[in-house]
Design a protein around this motif. Structure first.
Motif, short mmCIF file in Angstrom:
data_model
loop_
_atom_site.label_atom_id
_atom_site.label_comp_id
_atom_site.label_asym_id
_atom_site.label_seq_id
_atom_site.Cartn_x
_atom_site.Cartn_y
_atom_site.Cartn_z
N TYR A 93 -10.06 11.78 1.30
CA TYR A 93 -9.92 10.88 2.44
C TYR A 93 -10.69 9.58 2.24
O TYR A 93 -10.26 8.51 2.70
CB TYR A 93 -10.30 11.57 3.75
CG TYR A 93 -9.21 12.52 4.18
CD1 TYR A 93 -8.00 12.05 4.64
CD2 TYR A 93 -9.39 13.89 4.10
CE1 TYR A 93 -6.98 12.90 5.01
CE2 TYR A 93 -8.37 14.76 4.47
CZ TYR A 93 -7.18 14.26 4.92
OH TYR A 93 -6.16 15.10 5.28
N LEU A 94 -11.82 9.64 1.54
CA LEU A 94 -12.53 8.40 1.21
C LEU A 94 -11.69 7.54 0.28
O LEU A 94 -11.66 6.31 0.42
CB LEU A 94 -13.89 8.72 0.58
CG LEU A 94 -14.95 9.25 1.53
CD1 LEU A 94 -16.15 9.78 0.75
CD2 LEU A 94 -15.38 8.19 2.52
N GLY A 95 -11.00 8.16 -0.66
CA GLY A 95 -10.11 7.41 -1.55
C GLY A 95 -8.96 6.76 -0.79
O GLY A 95 -8.57 5.62 -1.08
N LEU A 96 -8.42 7.48 0.21
CA LEU A 96 -7.37 6.89 1.04
C LEU A 96 -7.92 5.69 1.82
O LEU A 96 -7.22 4.68 1.99
CB LEU A 96 -6.81 7.93 2.01
CG LEU A 96 -5.97 9.04 1.40
CD1 LEU A 96 -5.54 10.02 2.48
CD2 LEU A 96 -4.76 8.48 0.67
N TRP A 97 -9.16 5.81 2.29
CA TRP A 97 -9.77 4.71 3.03
C TRP A 97 -9.93 3.49 2.12
O TRP A 97 -9.60 2.37 2.51
CB TRP A 97 -11.12 5.17 3.59
CG TRP A 97 -11.88 4.14 4.37
CD1 TRP A 97 -11.37 3.11 5.09
CD2 TRP A 97 -13.29 4.05 4.51
NE1 TRP A 97 -12.38 2.38 5.68
CE2 TRP A 97 -13.57 2.94 5.34
CE3 TRP A 97 -14.35 4.81 4.03
CZ2 TRP A 97 -14.86 2.57 5.67
CZ3 TRP A 97 -15.63 4.45 4.38
CH2 TRP A 97 -15.88 3.34 5.19
N VAL A 98 -10.42 3.70 0.90
CA VAL A 98 -10.59 2.60 -0.04
C VAL A 98 -9.23 1.96 -0.34
O VAL A 98 -9.11 0.73 -0.38
CB VAL A 98 -11.26 3.09 -1.34
CG1 VAL A 98 -11.21 2.02 -2.41
CG2 VAL A 98 -12.69 3.52 -1.08
N ASP A 99 -8.21 2.77 -0.53
CA ASP A 99 -6.88 2.25 -0.84
C ASP A 99 -6.28 1.48 0.33
O ASP A 99 -5.56 0.50 0.12
CB ASP A 99 -5.96 3.41 -1.23
CG ASP A 99 -4.61 2.93 -1.70
OD1 ASP A 99 -4.57 2.08 -2.61
OD2 ASP A 99 -3.60 3.40 -1.15
N ARG A 100 -6.58 1.90 1.54
CA ARG A 100 -6.02 1.27 2.74
C ARG A 100 -6.63 -0.10 3.02
O ARG A 100 -5.97 -0.97 3.58
CB ARG A 100 -6.23 2.21 3.93
CG ARG A 100 -5.52 1.80 5.18
CD ARG A 100 -5.66 2.82 6.30
NE ARG A 100 -7.06 3.16 6.55
CZ ARG A 100 -7.55 4.40 6.45
NH1 ARG A 100 -6.79 5.40 6.12
NH2 ARG A 100 -8.82 4.62 6.70
N GLU A 101 -7.87 -0.29 2.63
CA GLU A 101 -8.54 -1.56 2.89
C GLU A 101 -7.97 -2.67 2.01
O GLU A 101 -7.79 -2.49 0.81
CB GLU A 101 -10.05 -1.45 2.65
CG GLU A 101 -10.77 -0.53 3.61
CD GLU A 101 -10.70 -0.97 5.05
OE1 GLU A 101 -10.48 -2.16 5.32
OE2 GLU A 101 -10.86 -0.10 5.92
N THR A 102 -7.69 -3.80 2.61
CA THR A 102 -7.16 -4.93 1.85
C THR A 102 -8.19 -6.04 1.65
O THR A 102 -8.12 -6.78 0.68
CB THR A 102 -5.92 -5.52 2.57
OG1 THR A 102 -6.28 -5.88 3.90
CG2 THR A 102 -4.80 -4.51 2.60
N GLU A 103 -9.13 -6.11 2.55
CA GLU A 103 -10.19 -7.13 2.45
C GLU A 103 -11.25 -6.65 1.46
O GLU A 103 -11.75 -5.53 1.58
CB GLU A 103 -10.81 -7.34 3.83
CG GLU A 103 -11.82 -8.46 3.88
CD GLU A 103 -12.38 -8.59 5.29
OE1 GLU A 103 -13.58 -8.84 5.37
OE2 GLU A 103 -11.62 -8.43 6.25
#
Length: 105
Positions: A60-70
């Motif tokens: 889930y942390l990896g998904l969070w990193v991938d979701r962030e664009t800024e």
């Protein structure tokens, strides 16, 4: 199971390498997860739950990193992920040492 034990070197490791080297294997990551859980269960079954929990949290942390664009928010997400992983490692490595020293005082 210890990395230098004969059962690891001559049975477990060759099996893992053989299965993961199969061409066209679509579930390679899942297979590596199963082998990792077996390795941890061989030493202590309780650590399997730690490994599963760590895997889910890191997914889930990896998904969070991938979701962030800024970029700044992405660095923040990576920092949180690294801090949680190092914190887990530090806790399991040094908790007994800290408790023993605290009890000695």
């Amino acid at each position: 199971m210890v990395f230098s034990s004969p059962i690891f070197l001559f049975v477990f490791l060759p099996l893992v390498l053989a299965f993961t080297a199969l061409p066209g294997l679509k579930l390679r990551n899942f297979l590596l997860l199963l082998f990792s859980l077996l390795f941890y269960a061989w030493g202590e079954v309780v650590f399997v739950f730690l490994m599963l929990g760590s895997t889910v949290v890191n997914y889930y942390l990896g998904l969070w990193v991938d979701r962030e664009t800024e970029p700044a928010r992405r660095r923040w997400a990576v920092g949180v992920a690294v801090a949680l992983n190092i914190g887990t490692l530090a806790f399991f490595k040094y908790a007994n040492f800290a408790v023993d020293n605290f009890n000695a005082v």
